[in-house]
Design a protein around this motif. Structure first.
Motif, PDB file in Angstrom:
ATOM      1  N   TYR A  54       0.840  -1.202   0.000  1.00 20.84           N
ATOM      2  CA  TYR A  54       0.000   0.000   0.000  1.00 20.84           C
ATOM      3  C   TYR A  54       0.873   1.250   0.000  1.00 20.84           C
ATOM      4  N   ALA A  55       0.434   2.269  -0.749  1.00 21.84           N
ATOM      5  CA  ALA A  55       1.090   3.578  -0.715  1.00 21.84           C
ATOM      6  C   ALA A  55       0.299   4.477   0.216  1.00 21.84           C
ATOM      7  N   LYS A  56       0.995   5.406   0.861  1.00 25.52           N
ATOM      8  CA  LYS A  56       0.322   6.272   1.835  1.00 25.52           C
ATOM      9  C   LYS A  56      -0.036   7.652   1.297  1.00 25.52           C
ATOM     10  N   GLN A  57       0.556   8.033   0.162  1.00 24.05           N
ATOM     11  CA  GLN A  57       0.262   9.358  -0.401  1.00 24.05           C
ATOM     12  C   GLN A  57       0.027   9.243  -1.903  1.00 24.05           C
ATOM     13  N   ALA A  58      -0.536  10.298  -2.474  1.00 25.22           N
ATOM     14  CA  ALA A  58      -0.747  10.337  -3.927  1.00 25.22           C
ATOM     15  C   ALA A  58       0.587  10.210  -4.658  1.00 25.22           C
ATOM     16  N   PHE A  59       1.645  10.864  -4.115  1.00 23.91           N
ATOM     17  CA  PHE A  59       2.951  10.807  -4.774  1.00 23.91           C
ATOM     18  C   PHE A  59       3.533   9.398  -4.748  1.00 23.91           C
TER      19      PHE A  59
END
Length: 295
Positions: free
Chosen positions: A144-149
């Motif tokens: 999982y990624a935590k930010q849009a970037f």
């Protein structure tokens, strides 16, 4: 390539060198080529003044609070790895990565709901963004990624086939040769909406396999994916004549195991901020460990 970074509130600070900072063109090139920031995001962040240079340091405002409408499950996910940029959670067999029906959403029994619970319990205002999926009855790690970037960077890494996924499967029979590459395109089965099959008109699909243990009826096979097609390992091993035990959709026998005997053992990816390799191993579930003893 290692990149030093540190968190400063909602900002991430890098030290790419004065030659990068002193020229707007060099700075933009570093952000798009080295950090892999999408051009559209770069333009938007420049417009919002969310990219700042100070001395030999470059700061990006990418750690802003962000939540979604996803309700938290009653219990948190089993987290295998976590930092400010990303998280890897263990998905048990029988749990979907995300809800696909309103009923599943109401029951809050997906991994996404469990990750939302983890964020809530640890006081993190983070949107749930998965990078890849596992079949409902496959256990293993999910990134999982935590930010849009970081989501954009890891999504691109997935497209470039830079995220390495390694699996263990217990299959019927003894694959021969004991090591090889299955290069066979996979498409939809016109006669069965949830099935896939090897088809000349299908999507390019490559699976690497190696037989690790072998018995008269079952074999333990380790596999890695070069492509990520739906049901790829299950389709390819069935195509080779050695379906996964328990995988009735692809010709497997379910008399000794109630699901496909497939487990994601490890995940390896380039960290979206540091650029260093991160490897996360997922322990074998009990049912697979017991089954392995029967080989």
């Amino acid at each position: 390539m290692h990149r030093h970074w540190r968190r400063q509130g909602e900002w991430v600070e890098f030290t790419p060198g004065r030659s990068v900072i002193e020229s707007e063109q060099a700075m933009s090139a570093w952000l798009t080529d080295t950090l892999r920031m999408p051009q559209k995001m770069l333009r938007l962040m420049l417009h919002r003044e969310e990219i700042r240079a100070a001395g030999d340091r470059l700061r990006l405002k990418i750690l802003t609070p962000d939540t979604d409408s996803l309700e938290a499950a009653d219990a948190p996910a089993d987290v295998l790895y976590e930092d400010d940029a990303c998280l890897v959670a263990f998905k048990p067999a029988g749990m979907p990565v995300h809800a696909t029906t309103p009923e599943q959403d109401r029951q809050k029994n997906s991994l996404a709901h469990a990750v939302a619970c983890h964020y809530a319990w640890t006081g993190q205002e983070v949107r749930v963004r998965h990078i890849h999926r596992l079949d409902v009855d496959t256990s293993g790690p999910v990134l999982y990624a935590k930010q849009a970037f970081t989501h954009a960077v890891l999504d691109e890494a997935m497209r470039r086939k830079e995220i390495q996924r390694h699996y263990a499967a217990i299959v019927q029979g003894q694959p021969n040769p004991k090591r090889g590459v299955i290069d066979a395109p996979i498409g939809k089965d016109r006669h069965h909406p949830s099935r896939r099959r090897v088809s000349p008109s299908g999507d390019h699909a490559i699976t690497h396999y190696e037989v690790v243990e072998s018995g008269p009826q079952l074999s333990l096979v380790r596999l890695s994916l070069e492509t990520g097609r739906t049901h790829q390992i299950r389709v390819h091993m069935s195509y080779k004549g050695h379906p996964l035990l328990g995988d009735t959709l692809y010709g497997g026998d379910d008399s000794g195991f109630p699901r496909q005997a497939l487990h994601g053992e490890s995940l390896r990816f380039l960290h979206p901020l540091s650029g260093e390799w991160v490897q996360v191993d997922a322990p074998w579930p009990e049912d697979m460990s017991r089954l392995r003893q029967k080989i």
